[in-house]
Design an enzyme around this catalytic site. Structure first.
Site, PDB file in Angstrom:
ATOM      1  N   HIS A  74       0.853  -1.194   0.000  1.00  0.00           N
ATOM      2  CA  HIS A  74       0.000   0.000   0.000  1.00  0.00           C
ATOM      3  C   HIS A  74       0.886   1.240   0.000  1.00  0.00           C
ATOM      4  O   HIS A  74       2.018   1.205   0.510  1.00  0.00           O
ATOM      5  CB  HIS A  74      -0.904   0.012   1.244  1.00  0.00           C
ATOM      6  CG  HIS A  74      -2.024  -0.985   1.183  1.00  0.00           C
ATOM      7  ND1 HIS A  74      -3.062  -0.996   2.085  1.00  0.00           N
ATOM      8  CD2 HIS A  74      -2.266  -1.988   0.301  1.00  0.00           C
ATOM      9  CE1 HIS A  74      -3.901  -1.975   1.768  1.00  0.00           C
ATOM     10  NE2 HIS A  74      -3.435  -2.597   0.697  1.00  0.00           N
ATOM     11  N   GLU A 113       0.936   3.897   1.739  1.00  0.00           N
ATOM     12  CA  GLU A 113       1.412   4.350   3.056  1.00  0.00           C
ATOM     13  C   GLU A 113       2.601   3.523   3.527  1.00  0.00           C
ATOM     14  O   GLU A 113       3.577   4.055   4.058  1.00  0.00           O
ATOM     15  CB  GLU A 113       0.298   4.222   4.107  1.00  0.00           C
ATOM     16  CG  GLU A 113      -0.946   5.018   3.817  1.00  0.00           C
ATOM     17  CD  GLU A 113      -2.012   4.182   3.116  1.00  0.00           C
ATOM     18  OE1 GLU A 113      -1.705   3.512   2.101  1.00  0.00           O
ATOM     19  OE2 GLU A 113      -3.165   4.209   3.574  1.00  0.00           O
ATOM     20  N   CYS A 129      -6.128   1.864   5.815  1.00  0.00           N
ATOM     21  CA  CYS A 129      -6.715   0.601   6.259  1.00  0.00           C
ATOM     22  C   CYS A 129      -6.097   0.201   7.610  1.00  0.00           C
ATOM     23  O   CYS A 129      -5.220   0.893   8.129  1.00  0.00           O
ATOM     24  CB  CYS A 129      -6.455  -0.484   5.216  1.00  0.00           C
ATOM     25  SG  CYS A 129      -4.735  -1.040   5.154  1.00  0.00           S
ATOM     26  N   CYS A 131      -2.230  -0.313   7.478  1.00  0.00           N
ATOM     27  CA  CYS A 131      -1.475   0.937   7.390  1.00  0.00           C
ATOM     28  C   CYS A 131      -1.602   1.751   8.672  1.00  0.00           C
ATOM     29  O   CYS A 131      -0.642   2.401   9.097  1.00  0.00           O
ATOM     30  CB  CYS A 131      -1.931   1.742   6.177  1.00  0.00           C
ATOM     31  SG  CYS A 131      -1.486   0.927   4.624  1.00  0.00           S
TER      32      CYS A 131
HETATM   33 ZN   LIG Z   1      -3.418   0.226   3.687  1.00  0.00          ZN
END
Ligand SMILES: [Zn+2]
Length: 156
Positions: free
Chosen positions: A59, A61, A89, A92
């Site tokens: 991801h 992040e 999410c 993260c």
């Molecule tokens: Zn994430």
């Protein structure tokens, strides 16, 4: 590392995150971008790469946090702020907490997968030992349009 503090130009970290999100969309990734910044210096810019890298943890992040840690040669990002185009999410949010991010700025909220204002509300749990200051809803309509256009264009 892009040093805007010395260069004179004002950094626009969320704008850079949006650019990274658009770059992710071009690669067929869900358009999410993230930027880590400290003291006016952009330490890392990343877009989503799970499909590209065959890595479910890639991801934006996570990639931005890893790159910023590498840039600072430190496993913590004390005093650093994270700018993301979408509400992080749970994975993260955990990484943001472990990295000791000072402030989290995000654009669109994510009722389906978000874990900050939605779902598990990770930073509000007693087992979360570091919570950043959170500022959501920045340039929200732009972020929502980016996601909407991406998913509309992918429909057959
Ligand atoms: Zn994430």
């Amino acid at each position: 590392m892009r040093d805007f503090a010395r260069g004179g130009a004002r950094p626009d970290p969320l704008g850079l995150a949006f650019d990274a999100a658009r770059g992710a969309a071009v690669r067929g990734e869900v358009p999410v971008g993230a930027v880590v910044m400290r003291d006016g210096v952009v330490l890392a810019v990343a877009g989503n790469r799970p499909r590209t890298d065959r890595d479910p943890t890639a991801h934006a992040e996570i990639l931005a946090i890893r790159a910023a840690c590498a840039a600072l040669d430190d496993e913590r990002l004390t005093g650093c702020d994270l700018y993301v185009t979408l509400e992080p999410c749970a994975m993260c949010a955990g990484a943001i907490s472990f990295a000791r991010i000072r402030r989290l700025y995000f654009a669109a909220s994510d009722p389906k997968g978000g874990a900050v204002e939605n779902g598990p509300r990770f930073f509000n749990q007693p087992t979360c030992h570091h919570a950043p200051e959170v500022y959501g809803g920045l340039r929200e309509s732009e972020a929502a349009a980016l996601l909407r256009d991406f998913f509309r264009d992918r429909r057959p």
